[in-house]
Every structure is written in C-alpha cells, then in structure tokens.
Design a protein around this motif. Sequence first.
Motif, mmCIF file in Angstrom:
data_model
loop_
_atom_site.group_PDB
_atom_site.id
_atom_site.type_symbol
_atom_site.label_atom_id
_atom_site.label_comp_id
_atom_site.label_asym_id
_atom_site.label_seq_id
_atom_site.Cartn_x
_atom_site.Cartn_y
_atom_site.Cartn_z
ATOM 1 N N VAL A 149 0.841 -1.200 0.000
ATOM 2 C CA VAL A 149 0.000 0.000 0.000
ATOM 3 C C VAL A 149 0.876 1.250 0.000
ATOM 4 C CG1 VAL A 149 -1.640 1.333 1.408
ATOM 5 C CG2 VAL A 149 -1.997 -1.104 1.043
ATOM 6 N N LEU A 150 1.948 1.279 0.799
ATOM 7 C CA LEU A 150 2.853 2.437 0.828
ATOM 8 C C LEU A 150 3.542 2.644 -0.518
ATOM 9 C CD1 LEU A 150 4.437 2.119 4.376
ATOM 10 C CD2 LEU A 150 2.826 3.853 3.561
ATOM 11 N N GLN A 151 3.978 1.568 -1.148
ATOM 12 C CA GLN A 151 4.619 1.687 -2.467
ATOM 13 C C GLN A 151 3.641 2.261 -3.481
ATOM 14 O OE1 GLN A 151 6.143 -2.158 -3.548
ATOM 15 N NE2 GLN A 151 7.916 -2.016 -2.185
ATOM 16 N N LEU A 152 2.395 1.807 -3.417
ATOM 17 C CA LEU A 152 1.383 2.320 -4.337
ATOM 18 C C LEU A 152 1.140 3.813 -4.101
ATOM 19 C CD1 LEU A 152 -0.636 1.545 -6.561
ATOM 20 C CD2 LEU A 152 -2.296 1.119 -4.761
ATOM 21 N N CYS A 153 1.104 4.221 -2.854
ATOM 22 C CA CYS A 153 0.905 5.654 -2.541
ATOM 23 C C CYS A 153 2.078 6.484 -3.057
ATOM 24 C CB CYS A 153 0.741 5.855 -1.041
ATOM 25 S SG CYS A 153 -0.851 5.316 -0.418
ATOM 26 N N PHE A 154 3.323 6.010 -2.832
ATOM 27 C CA PHE A 154 4.492 6.752 -3.312
ATOM 28 C C PHE A 154 4.530 6.802 -4.824
ATOM 29 C CE2 PHE A 154 6.617 5.706 0.892
ATOM 30 C CZ PHE A 154 6.441 6.983 1.386
ATOM 31 N N LEU A 155 4.163 5.717 -5.509
ATOM 32 C CA LEU A 155 4.138 5.739 -6.970
ATOM 33 C C LEU A 155 3.060 6.699 -7.486
ATOM 34 C CD1 LEU A 155 4.709 2.008 -7.971
ATOM 35 C CD2 LEU A 155 6.201 3.945 -8.437
ATOM 36 N N ARG A 157 1.981 9.366 -5.974
ATOM 37 C CA ARG A 157 2.452 10.724 -5.699
ATOM 38 C C ARG A 157 3.540 11.135 -6.700
ATOM 39 N NH1 ARG A 157 3.992 11.966 0.371
ATOM 40 N NH2 ARG A 157 1.786 11.523 0.675
ATOM 41 N N LEU A 158 4.329 10.164 -7.153
ATOM 42 C CA LEU A 158 5.390 10.470 -8.100
ATOM 43 C C LEU A 158 4.812 10.889 -9.449
ATOM 44 C CD1 LEU A 158 8.500 10.406 -8.553
ATOM 45 C CD2 LEU A 158 8.204 8.070 -9.366
ATOM 46 N N PHE A 159 3.748 10.210 -9.877
ATOM 47 C CA PHE A 159 3.168 10.518 -11.172
ATOM 48 C C PHE A 159 1.969 11.463 -11.075
ATOM 49 C CE2 PHE A 159 5.264 6.421 -11.995
ATOM 50 C CZ PHE A 159 6.072 6.816 -13.040
ATOM 51 N N HIS A 160 1.695 11.989 -9.952
ATOM 52 C CA HIS A 160 0.548 12.861 -9.753
ATOM 53 C C HIS A 160 0.838 14.235 -10.375
ATOM 54 C CE1 HIS A 160 -3.052 14.406 -7.982
ATOM 55 N NE2 HIS A 160 -2.436 15.236 -7.162
ATOM 56 N N GLU A 161 -0.114 14.776 -11.172
ATOM 57 C CA GLU A 161 0.056 16.083 -11.780
ATOM 58 C C GLU A 161 -0.367 17.144 -10.803
ATOM 59 O OE1 GLU A 161 -1.902 16.824 -15.451
ATOM 60 O OE2 GLU A 161 -1.258 14.908 -16.282
ATOM 61 N N GLN A 162 0.443 18.139 -10.740
ATOM 62 C CA GLN A 162 0.081 19.254 -9.887
ATOM 63 C C GLN A 162 -0.655 20.290 -10.748
ATOM 64 O OE1 GLN A 162 3.581 20.736 -8.046
ATOM 65 N NE2 GLN A 162 3.839 18.894 -6.783
ATOM 66 N N THR A 163 -1.804 20.643 -10.317
ATOM 67 C CA THR A 163 -2.575 21.668 -11.059
ATOM 68 C C THR A 163 -2.310 23.025 -10.400
ATOM 69 O OG1 THR A 163 -4.486 21.242 -9.640
ATOM 70 C CG2 THR A 163 -4.404 20.081 -11.755
ATOM 71 N N SER A 164 -1.674 23.859 -11.163
ATOM 72 C CA SER A 164 -1.390 25.193 -10.623
ATOM 73 C C SER A 164 -1.883 26.243 -11.643
ATOM 74 C CB SER A 164 0.106 25.366 -10.384
ATOM 75 O OG SER A 164 0.809 25.247 -11.571
ATOM 76 N N GLY A 165 -1.900 27.455 -11.214
ATOM 77 C CA GLY A 165 -2.377 28.565 -12.061
ATOM 78 C C GLY A 165 -1.391 28.917 -13.162
ATOM 79 N N GLY A 166 -0.189 28.455 -13.105
ATOM 80 C CA GLY A 166 0.811 28.838 -14.097
ATOM 81 C C GLY A 166 0.695 28.041 -15.381
ATOM 82 N N GLN A 167 1.390 28.535 -16.394
ATOM 83 C CA GLN A 167 1.378 27.840 -17.680
ATOM 84 C C GLN A 167 2.375 26.722 -17.691
ATOM 85 O OE1 GLN A 167 2.223 30.703 -20.678
ATOM 86 N NE2 GLN A 167 0.113 31.437 -20.715
ATOM 87 N N LYS A 168 2.063 25.808 -18.577
ATOM 88 C CA LYS A 168 2.947 24.677 -18.704
ATOM 89 C C LYS A 168 3.946 24.928 -19.824
ATOM 90 C CE LYS A 168 -0.408 21.254 -17.241
ATOM 91 N NZ LYS A 168 -1.123 20.073 -17.565
ATOM 92 N N CYS A 169 5.082 24.392 -19.635
ATOM 93 C CA CYS A 169 6.094 24.549 -20.682
ATOM 94 C C CYS A 169 5.968 23.481 -21.711
ATOM 95 C CB CYS A 169 7.487 24.518 -20.125
ATOM 96 S SG CYS A 169 7.850 25.838 -18.966
#
Length: 169
Positions: A149-155, A157-169
């Motif tokens: 379960v911990l490995q799945l959570c860390f994986l 989080r690693l591939f999780h996209e952060q949605t922010s107000g800035g533009q993407k490159c």
Amino acid sequence: LQVQRATGIGNSRNILVTASDPNGFQLGVSQDVRGQINFLTKDTGFYQLCLDNQQNHFGFMQVYLNFGVYYDDFNMEHKQPAERKELNDTLEAIGVSIQRLQIHTFHMWRFYNFARMRKGADSFLLESNYNYVNWWSMAQSCVIVLSGVLQLCFLKRLFHEQTSGGQKC
C-alpha cells in the motif's frame, strides 16, 4: 473381595459370593461389602467363584478380587536332606525369577509413564510452536500488505500532476 463401586436403582453394595469345588459342592458363602472365603482344597481341578448382583437391580458393581494360597502342613523337618536342598533351590530360583519380573515390570511402568509425559510435553511444544508460527505469519502478511500500500501511494504521488495557475512549458 471388596466392592469398590455400585450403581443402580437400589444402589446396594452387598454382594453374594459363593465358592464351589470341582465336584459342585459349595465350600463357602459371603454376603457383605468386604468378604473373605476360606476353604481347604484336597481335589485338583477348577474351583468356581460365583458373584450374584441380585440385591442391586439394573446396575453394575466394580469388585476387587484377591486370591491367596496358604500352605498348611508344609513341614521341612520330615523331608530328607536331599529333598530339602532341592526344594530350597527350587524356591530360591522361583524367588529370583519373581524378583526379576517385578524389576522389569517396574521399569516398564516407569518408562511408560516417562513416554506419556514426553508425549504430553511434545504436544504442548507443538501447540506453542503452532501459535507462534501463526502469529508471526500473520504479522509478516500485514507488513507485506502495508508495504504494498505504501509503495502504491508513493508511486501515485510520483506521477501525480500538480494543477497550478501557471502555464505549462
């Protein structure tokens, strides 16, 4: 004889005991909880001991029987010296054999009791080991599932996209 235990409706511990010789003649009678029948034997053959549980209907009795043989007129003075020596040697040989048999029986009983105690100790040890292995296996299974379960959570989080107000490159 002695009546050790009696069950039934009447629950009477008295028992009627008769002894008969090989010709069928009655030699003695006892009707008590503890009884003794003494009689002289002259005939060879099968002597009969009859137990009657008539006073205790619809039940059973546990009776302890003890047989003993006593020799009267067993005088050594009337025997010749050679016969006396032969008889003493025979009695001594029988005594030695009986003593050896008693020693072997005692050791057999002792080893039997030791074997029972060892079997009980082994059984308790196996039960203790069984419980230990079960708890340890359950703990290891929990650790394996938790690490998955911990490995799945860390994986994630690693591939999780952060949605922010800035533009993407």
